[in-house]
Design a protein around this motif. Structure first.
Motif, PDB file in Angstrom:
ATOM      1  N   PHE A 143      13.469   9.959  -6.008  1.00 16.17           N
ATOM      2  CA  PHE A 143      12.965   8.986  -5.046  1.00 16.17           C
ATOM      3  C   PHE A 143      13.527   7.615  -5.378  1.00 16.17           C
ATOM      4  N   ALA A 144      13.413   6.714  -4.399  1.00 16.17           N
ATOM      5  CA  ALA A 144      13.894   5.343  -4.595  1.00 16.17           C
ATOM      6  C   ALA A 144      12.826   4.373  -4.119  1.00 16.17           C
ATOM      7  N   TRP A 145      12.747   3.246  -4.790  1.00 11.71           N
ATOM      8  CA  TRP A 145      11.886   2.147  -4.355  1.00 11.71           C
ATOM      9  C   TRP A 145      12.741   1.179  -3.552  1.00 11.71           C
ATOM     10  N   ILE A 146      12.224   0.768  -2.404  1.00 14.22           N
ATOM     11  CA  ILE A 146      12.924  -0.219  -1.584  1.00 14.22           C
ATOM     12  C   ILE A 146      11.992  -1.405  -1.391  1.00 14.22           C
ATOM     13  N   TRP A 147      12.486  -2.578  -1.744  1.00 10.27           N
ATOM     14  CA  TRP A 147      11.704  -3.817  -1.627  1.00 10.27           C
ATOM     15  C   TRP A 147      12.190  -4.589  -0.417  1.00 10.27           C
ATOM     16  N   PHE A 148      11.250  -5.014   0.423  1.00  8.15           N
ATOM     17  CA  PHE A 148      11.532  -5.823   1.604  1.00  8.15           C
ATOM     18  C   PHE A 148      10.939  -7.206   1.367  1.00  8.15           C
ATOM     19  N   GLU A 149      11.768  -8.092   0.844  1.00  3.58           N
ATOM     20  CA  GLU A 149      11.303  -9.427   0.479  1.00  3.58           C
ATOM     21  C   GLU A 149      10.682 -10.130   1.679  1.00  3.58           C
TER      22      GLU A 149
ATOM     23  N   PRO B 291       7.054  -9.185   6.800  1.00  9.18           N
ATOM     24  CA  PRO B 291       6.083  -9.923   7.620  1.00  9.18           C
ATOM     25  C   PRO B 291       4.856  -9.119   8.044  1.00  9.18           C
ATOM     26  N   ILE B 292       4.822  -7.819   7.739  1.00  7.76           N
ATOM     27  CA  ILE B 292       3.646  -6.999   8.020  1.00  7.76           C
ATOM     28  C   ILE B 292       3.280  -6.265   6.734  1.00  7.76           C
ATOM     29  N   SER B 293       2.137  -5.627   6.702  1.00  5.89           N
ATOM     30  CA  SER B 293       1.746  -4.903   5.489  1.00  5.89           C
ATOM     31  C   SER B 293       2.592  -3.645   5.327  1.00  5.89           C
ATOM     32  N   ASP B 294       2.642  -3.148   4.125  1.00  6.37           N
ATOM     33  CA  ASP B 294       3.387  -1.924   3.860  1.00  6.37           C
ATOM     34  C   ASP B 294       2.819  -0.754   4.658  1.00  6.37           C
TER      35      ASP B 294
ATOM     36  N   PRO C 103       3.723   4.038   1.272  1.00  2.80           N
ATOM     37  CA  PRO C 103       3.540   2.590   1.115  1.00  2.80           C
ATOM     38  C   PRO C 103       3.384   2.230  -0.363  1.00  2.80           C
ATOM     39  N   GLY C 104       4.063   1.178  -0.773  1.00  2.00           N
ATOM     40  CA  GLY C 104       4.073   0.788  -2.182  1.00  2.00           C
ATOM     41  C   GLY C 104       2.714   0.434  -2.756  1.00  2.00           C
ATOM     42  N   SER C 105       1.840  -0.125  -1.930  1.00  2.00           N
ATOM     43  CA  SER C 105       0.535  -0.547  -2.460  1.00  2.00           C
ATOM     44  C   SER C 105      -0.276   0.625  -2.997  1.00  2.00           C
ATOM     45  N   SER C 106       0.078   1.843  -2.625  1.00  2.00           N
ATOM     46  CA  SER C 106      -0.608   3.035  -3.147  1.00  2.00           C
ATOM     47  C   SER C 106      -0.426   3.185  -4.647  1.00  2.00           C
ATOM     48  N   PHE C 107       0.585   2.543  -5.191  1.00  2.00           N
ATOM     49  CA  PHE C 107       0.932   2.712  -6.600  1.00  2.00           C
ATOM     50  C   PHE C 107       0.403   1.590  -7.498  1.00  2.00           C
ATOM     51  N   PHE C 108      -0.451   0.724  -6.966  1.00  2.00           N
ATOM     52  CA  PHE C 108      -0.955  -0.396  -7.750  1.00  2.00           C
ATOM     53  C   PHE C 108      -2.482  -0.444  -7.779  1.00  2.00           C
ATOM     54  N   PRO C 109      -3.161   0.688  -8.012  1.00  2.00           N
ATOM     55  CA  PRO C 109      -4.619   0.640  -8.025  1.00  2.00           C
ATOM     56  C   PRO C 109      -5.126  -0.202  -9.191  1.00  2.00           C
ATOM     57  N   GLY C 110      -6.117  -0.999  -8.924  1.00  2.00           N
ATOM     58  CA  GLY C 110      -6.748  -1.789  -9.972  1.00  2.00           C
ATOM     59  C   GLY C 110      -5.961  -2.990 -10.440  1.00  2.00           C
ATOM     60  N   LEU C 111      -4.864  -3.294  -9.791  1.00  2.00           N
ATOM     61  CA  LEU C 111      -4.076  -4.461 -10.189  1.00  2.00           C
ATOM     62  C   LEU C 111      -4.881  -5.718  -9.913  1.00  2.00           C
ATOM     63  N   SER C 112      -5.116  -6.488 -10.942  1.00  2.00           N
ATOM     64  CA  SER C 112      -5.876  -7.726 -10.745  1.00  2.00           C
ATOM     65  C   SER C 112      -4.928  -8.821 -10.288  1.00  2.00           C
ATOM     66  N   GLY C 113      -5.426  -9.671  -9.460  1.00  2.00           N
ATOM     67  CA  GLY C 113      -4.615 -10.773  -8.950  1.00  2.00           C
ATOM     68  C   GLY C 113      -3.850 -10.373  -7.705  1.00  2.00           C
ATOM     69  N   ASP C 114      -3.408 -11.384  -6.997  1.00  2.00           N
ATOM     70  CA  ASP C 114      -2.663 -11.157  -5.773  1.00  2.00           C
ATOM     71  C   ASP C 114      -1.175 -11.166  -6.086  1.00  2.00           C
ATOM     72  N   TRP C 115      -0.521 -10.048  -5.896  1.00  2.00           N
ATOM     73  CA  TRP C 115       0.906  -9.922  -6.129  1.00  2.00           C
ATOM     74  C   TRP C 115       1.541  -9.411  -4.845  1.00  2.00           C
TER      75      TRP C 115
ATOM     76  N   HIS D 121       4.384  -8.634  -3.882  1.00  2.00           N
ATOM     77  CA  HIS D 121       5.404  -7.586  -4.030  1.00  2.00           C
ATOM     78  C   HIS D 121       4.827  -6.194  -3.775  1.00  2.00           C
ATOM     79  N   LYS D 122       3.578  -5.973  -4.169  1.00  4.51           N
ATOM     80  CA  LYS D 122       3.000  -4.632  -4.041  1.00  4.51           C
ATOM     81  C   LYS D 122       2.861  -4.192  -2.584  1.00  4.51           C
ATOM     82  N   GLN D 123       2.847  -5.122  -1.646  1.00  3.71           N
ATOM     83  CA  GLN D 123       2.772  -4.765  -0.229  1.00  3.71           C
ATOM     84  C   GLN D 123       4.108  -4.978   0.486  1.00  3.71           C
ATOM     85  N   GLN D 124       5.179  -5.121  -0.279  1.00  4.74           N
ATOM     86  CA  GLN D 124       6.504  -5.324   0.297  1.00  4.74           C
ATOM     87  C   GLN D 124       7.460  -4.191  -0.098  1.00  4.74           C
TER      88      GLN D 124
END
Length: 89
Positions: free
Chosen positions: A9-15, A18-21, A37-49, A51-54
């Protein structure tokens, strides 16, 4: 796109996506491109990042022809998504 290094698999980042993942995922699904969607892989991440929704995760296990067709569809949806924001500026 992150270097594959033999991965299936590959990760693709969309800097500045303009919409959610999840919204992006829904639009891709409508044209037959299935990803995770990338945000599925960041459970429990504290703080607003943002990148996780891009990011999305794409499988690389299809044939070369299928991957090429999927990437073309991905490019078309991506272009529409980013242009839609520019049209609203």
């Amino acid at each position: 796109l992150h270097r594959g290094e033999g991965a299936i698999f590959a990760w693709i980042w969309f800097e500045d996506l303009p919409i959610s993942d999840w919204e992006f995922y829904q639009q891709l699904k409508q044209v037959g491109v299935i990803c995770v969607p990338g945000s599925s892989f960041f459970p429990g991440l504290s703080g607003d990042w943002p990148h996780k929704q891009q990011c999305i995760r794409m499988s690389l296990t299809a044939s070369d022809e299928e991957i090429e067709a999927g990437m073309q569809r991905l490019a078309e949806v991506t272009e529409r998504v980013y242009q839609g924001v520019m049209a609203n500026v």
